[in-house]
Scaffold this active site. Structure first.
Site, mmCIF file in Angstrom:
data_model
loop_
_atom_site.group_PDB
_atom_site.id
_atom_site.type_symbol
_atom_site.label_atom_id
_atom_site.label_comp_id
_atom_site.label_asym_id
_atom_site.label_seq_id
_atom_site.Cartn_x
_atom_site.Cartn_y
_atom_site.Cartn_z
ATOM 1 N N ASP A 1 -33.925 10.333 -32.974
ATOM 2 C CA ASP A 1 -32.802 11.128 -32.679
ATOM 3 C C ASP A 1 -32.490 12.346 -33.674
ATOM 4 O OD1 ASP A 1 -30.685 11.815 -31.008
ATOM 5 O OD2 ASP A 1 -29.162 10.490 -32.202
ATOM 6 N N ASN B 1 -30.956 10.198 -20.166
ATOM 7 C CA ASN B 1 -31.173 11.561 -20.619
ATOM 8 C C ASN B 1 -31.514 12.642 -19.417
ATOM 9 O OD1 ASN B 1 -33.351 10.610 -23.504
ATOM 10 N ND2 ASN B 1 -31.158 11.630 -23.462
HETATM 11 C C1 IPE Z 1 -31.493 8.238 -27.472
HETATM 12 O O1 IPE Z 1 -30.787 9.591 -28.165
HETATM 13 C C2 IPE Z 1 -32.764 8.529 -26.606
HETATM 14 C C3 IPE Z 1 -33.835 9.149 -27.435
HETATM 15 C C4 IPE Z 1 -33.881 9.193 -28.569
HETATM 16 C C5 IPE Z 1 -34.952 9.352 -26.374
HETATM 17 P P1 IPE Z 1 -29.687 10.323 -27.298
HETATM 18 O O2 IPE Z 1 -29.468 11.561 -27.947
HETATM 19 O O3 IPE Z 1 -29.878 10.475 -25.908
HETATM 20 O O4 IPE Z 1 -28.656 9.225 -27.486
HETATM 21 P P2 IPE Z 1 -26.761 9.265 -27.611
HETATM 22 O O5 IPE Z 1 -26.679 10.141 -26.118
HETATM 23 O O6 IPE Z 1 -26.456 9.988 -28.591
HETATM 24 O O7 IPE Z 1 -26.475 7.898 -27.652
HETATM 25 C C1 IPE Z 2 -33.757 13.240 -29.626
HETATM 26 O O1 IPE Z 2 -33.109 14.200 -30.159
HETATM 27 C C2 IPE Z 2 -34.541 13.500 -28.436
HETATM 28 C C3 IPE Z 2 -34.262 12.958 -27.303
HETATM 29 C C4 IPE Z 2 -33.185 12.604 -26.682
HETATM 30 C C5 IPE Z 2 -35.240 13.524 -26.136
HETATM 31 P P1 IPE Z 2 -31.735 14.812 -29.525
HETATM 32 O O2 IPE Z 2 -32.140 16.053 -28.561
HETATM 33 O O3 IPE Z 2 -30.685 13.654 -28.947
HETATM 34 O O4 IPE Z 2 -31.186 15.706 -30.621
HETATM 35 P P2 IPE Z 2 -29.387 15.465 -31.230
HETATM 36 O O5 IPE Z 2 -28.846 14.100 -30.887
HETATM 37 O O6 IPE Z 2 -28.922 16.380 -29.990
HETATM 38 O O7 IPE Z 2 -29.268 16.155 -32.447
HETATM 39 MG MG MG Z 3 -29.364 12.547 -29.845
#
Ligand code: IPE
Ligand code: IPE
Ligand code: MG
Length: 254
Positions: free
Chosen positions: A21, A69
């Site tokens: 993340d 997602n």
């Molecule tokens: C979790 O991250 C999913 C992945 C890293 C693929 P998210 O960024 O989607 O999680 P939330 O929405 O903050 O809980």
């Molecule tokens: C994790 O990074 C990757 C995926 C969930 C695909 P994020 O895209 O959630 O990054 P933040 O949480 O917005 O910084």
């Molecule tokens: Mg995220």
């Protein structure tokens, strides 16, 4: 702090799961687009396979796209799928060289065809490799996985009588056997980068007894030292699985 490479191999977690993340926040801080953050994040993925293998880890599972997602902007979803489909073929020769096997977890039937094709090729090309398993979790959700297992269990009987009997005697072990995770060790260490302290529907079943580790480092900035620190922290913990410390240390009755 000792480095993971100095640790006795039997202490090293067999299965390390990572919620990668913070791509978006990392990109924002650099004045870059979210997609650029995902691109840099994808590069870390390549490194982490090598770092984990060198540390003695047998399986690393990487949360790349959750069932939730799909709620993201269409453009970001397409960007993520395209990124995966273009990066995977470039990673396959490296994975072969490093003797890494790719496995997939999640309902990939819902992914666009070009992403499915790239995945299928990567899985096929690395299927005989033995040094480390890289489990790419795509359109993965822990709740969905448990629901699917329940459906699979229910549909595995010829008649209602057998089904009712099995249901009355259903145990966690029986349901787990319907999850399709035969090739996957239970998660020992679950790492989340990016500062949030939640599971976000990853490996829910295994989260029952996985050791959790949270770091503020955003995924694109993750380093080998970060991974070694997480593993060293894990090694220093006592996993009791409901028992007492004395039982674990063998100074009390079993
Ligand atoms: C979790 O991250 C999913 C992945 C890293 C693929 P998210 O960024 O989607 O999680 P939330 O929405 O903050 O809980
Ligand atoms: C994790 O990074 C990757 C995926 C969930 C695909 P994020 O895209 O959630 O990054 P933040 O949480 O917005 O910084
Ligand atoms: Mg995220």
């Amino acid at each position: 702090m000792s480095s993971a490479e100095d640790l006795p191999l039997q202490c090293v977690p067999q299965h390390v799961a990572i919620i990668m993340d913070g791509n978006g926040r990392w990109a924002k801080a650099q004045g870059l687009s979210r997609l650029e953050g995902h691109k840099q994040g994808a590069k870390r993925l390549r490194d982490v396979i090598r770092w984990a293998r060198d540390a003695g880890v047998k399986q690393v599972s990487l949360y790349a796209f959750s069932t939730e997602n799909w709620k993201r902007p269409k453009l970001e979803i397409t960007g993520l799928m395209t990124l995966m489909a273009t990066m995977l073929p470039l990673e396959v020769p490296r994975m072969i060289k490093e003797n890494a096997r790719m496995l997939v977890l999640g309902d990939v039937s819902k992914l666009p065809w070009f992403a499915r094709r790239a995945l299928k090729k990567a899985v096929e090309a690395t299927k005989d490799n033995t040094s480390i398993d890289v489990i790419l979790c795509l359109n993965y959700g822990g709740q969905q996985e448990i629901v699917e297992a329940a459906k699979h269990f229910f549909e595995s009987f010829d008649n209602d009588k057998e089904r009712a009997l099995a249901f009355a005697n259903l145990t966690p072990e029986t349901l787990y056997a319907h999850m399709g995770r035969e090739a996957i060790f239970p998660v020992d260490l679950l790492i989340r980068t990016g500062g949030e302290k939640r599971i976000s529907n990853f490996h829910l079943w295994d989260a029952a007894y996985a050791e959790l580790y949270f770091t503020d480092t955003n995924w694109p900035a993750y380093t080998e030292e970060d991974l070694q620190e997480a593993i060293a922290d894990y090694v220093g913990r006592e996993r009791r699985f409901g028992k007492t410390s004395e039982q674990i240390q063998g100074v009390a009755d079993e």
